[in-house]
Enzyme design. Sequence first.
Site, mmCIF file in Angstrom:
data_model
loop_
_atom_site.group_PDB
_atom_site.id
_atom_site.type_symbol
_atom_site.label_atom_id
_atom_site.label_comp_id
_atom_site.label_asym_id
_atom_site.label_seq_id
_atom_site.Cartn_x
_atom_site.Cartn_y
_atom_site.Cartn_z
ATOM 1 N N SER A 47 0.838 -1.199 0.000
ATOM 2 C CA SER A 47 0.000 0.000 0.000
ATOM 3 C C SER A 47 0.873 1.249 0.000
ATOM 4 O O SER A 47 2.101 1.163 0.104
ATOM 5 C CB SER A 47 -0.909 -0.002 1.222
ATOM 6 N N LYS A 48 0.215 2.371 -0.109
ATOM 7 C CA LYS A 48 0.888 3.676 -0.181
ATOM 8 C C LYS A 48 1.969 3.874 0.886
ATOM 9 O O LYS A 48 2.971 4.518 0.633
ATOM 10 C CB LYS A 48 -0.149 4.806 -0.024
ATOM 11 N N ARG A 49 1.710 3.289 2.070
ATOM 12 C CA ARG A 49 2.689 3.537 3.140
ATOM 13 C C ARG A 49 4.050 2.904 2.817
ATOM 14 O O ARG A 49 5.065 3.280 3.383
ATOM 15 C CB ARG A 49 2.150 3.039 4.488
#
Length: 470
Positions: free
Chosen positions: A240-242
């Site tokens: 994910s984006k993180r």
Amino acid sequence: MTVITRFPPSPTGMMHIGNARTALFNYLYARHMGGKFVIRIEDTDRARHSDEAVQVILDSLDWLGLDYDNTPESQFANKQRHIDVAHEMLAKGNAYKCYCTPEELQEMRDTMKEEGRIVAYNGKWRDKPESEAPADAPFVVRMKAPQDGHTVVSDEVQGDVKVENKQLDDMIILRSDGTPTYMLAVVVDDHDMGITHVMRGDDHLNNTFRQNVIYDLLGWDKPRYAHLPLIHGPSGGKLSKRHGSVSVEEFKNEGYLPETVNNYLLRLGWSHGDDEIISMQEAIKLFDFDGINKSAAKFDYAKLESLNAHYMVEADNDRLVDLVTPFIKQKFNIDLDEPKKKTLLAGMNGLKERAKTLVQLADEARFYIADITSYDEKAKKHLDQYLVFMLKGLKDKFKVLDNFNHDVIEAACRALAEEQAEGKLGKVMMPLRAALTGTDKSPSLFEVAEVLGKEEVIKRLDAAIEFIEK
Ligand code: GLU
């Protein structure tokens, strides 16, 4: 049988790399089998729908070179067909109207939870005659799922996966506003599009059991399934984006080549021995279900970058000039005219070996296409007043050269090193590099000087001399 695979994205506004891998695998299998690869846009969420979001996906497919064999179909456009199928199921007694109110359903779930049972619809309206239906009350249509025995999905990746039928309740196929549910729409569309193989993320495995019930109730042949393990981030958990960039567009904007992304995604979930570098043509030849890994893969950004470095070196120089042009425009606001493009092309062999991405290539290429207006701190160390005589010496030697090519430039530099620096070539090259590039790193300087040309080299030597003497 002609193999037909599909890619049915929900247009969310980006093409997640996991979706891109799903598309790639479906594409490769279809091409491997001489079949077809088709696209369906799952656009039934009208509140969030936008044409731009669809375009992002089609652009990503285009960039990756995953060409498809149909005009992308719209699931929303097939709505009436889904409704008709639900009514057909009603007419055949494979589905029924359920008049439970939301409050009633909530109560049902609460009781089941309290009693520690599997929370599922209890089949209240399954066998009730229509005569008991409340007048004018809203209803949903539910499929009549089998209540005994079990359902098995023979998955190409996961093997036989079994579920007890009592865990599959009578799922809704038409909502109370008459709209079809996603589960029904997928089955009808896959059937109507003649899909023979469904390859998708294993987060859809639970849906497969329910979708198979619909196939059985309709008496339709089921596709073969291959559920792919998810992609995890470097620190675990779904990518994910993180973790960093996750969409095809982001990787494109960071200067990755499409062949890198394809090769990387292929290896991220599929293997053929220890092969790491696999071209698209080879992948089409080799791709099969056996090679699909059974466990989640970890996304490794460093590995992606080093793979890109490989494909940068492999890439055609003309193509790299075209590809780096928008990055140069964006970073330095420089429009490349034909002479600049020619310079860049001439220097490309040296440049591309030093850049892992097109962004880095733009940085590396800058000195070829822009005047040197400043020197970085490391370069300044070599533009010392005690070294000005080196630059002057180089200028004198270069001025008299007729054929300003790599070899004569090298000979001139070596001669100066003999005369002034006890043969230590580095003593000549470092100030020359600083003068020509404004930095202390560059491709082979003899090549750089040849590509820049005599006039430009002398201009840059003069500028560096002036800089020192000021
Ligand atoms: N639209 C679904 C998704 O984007 C795909 C479902 C499927 O492959 O059946 O996850």
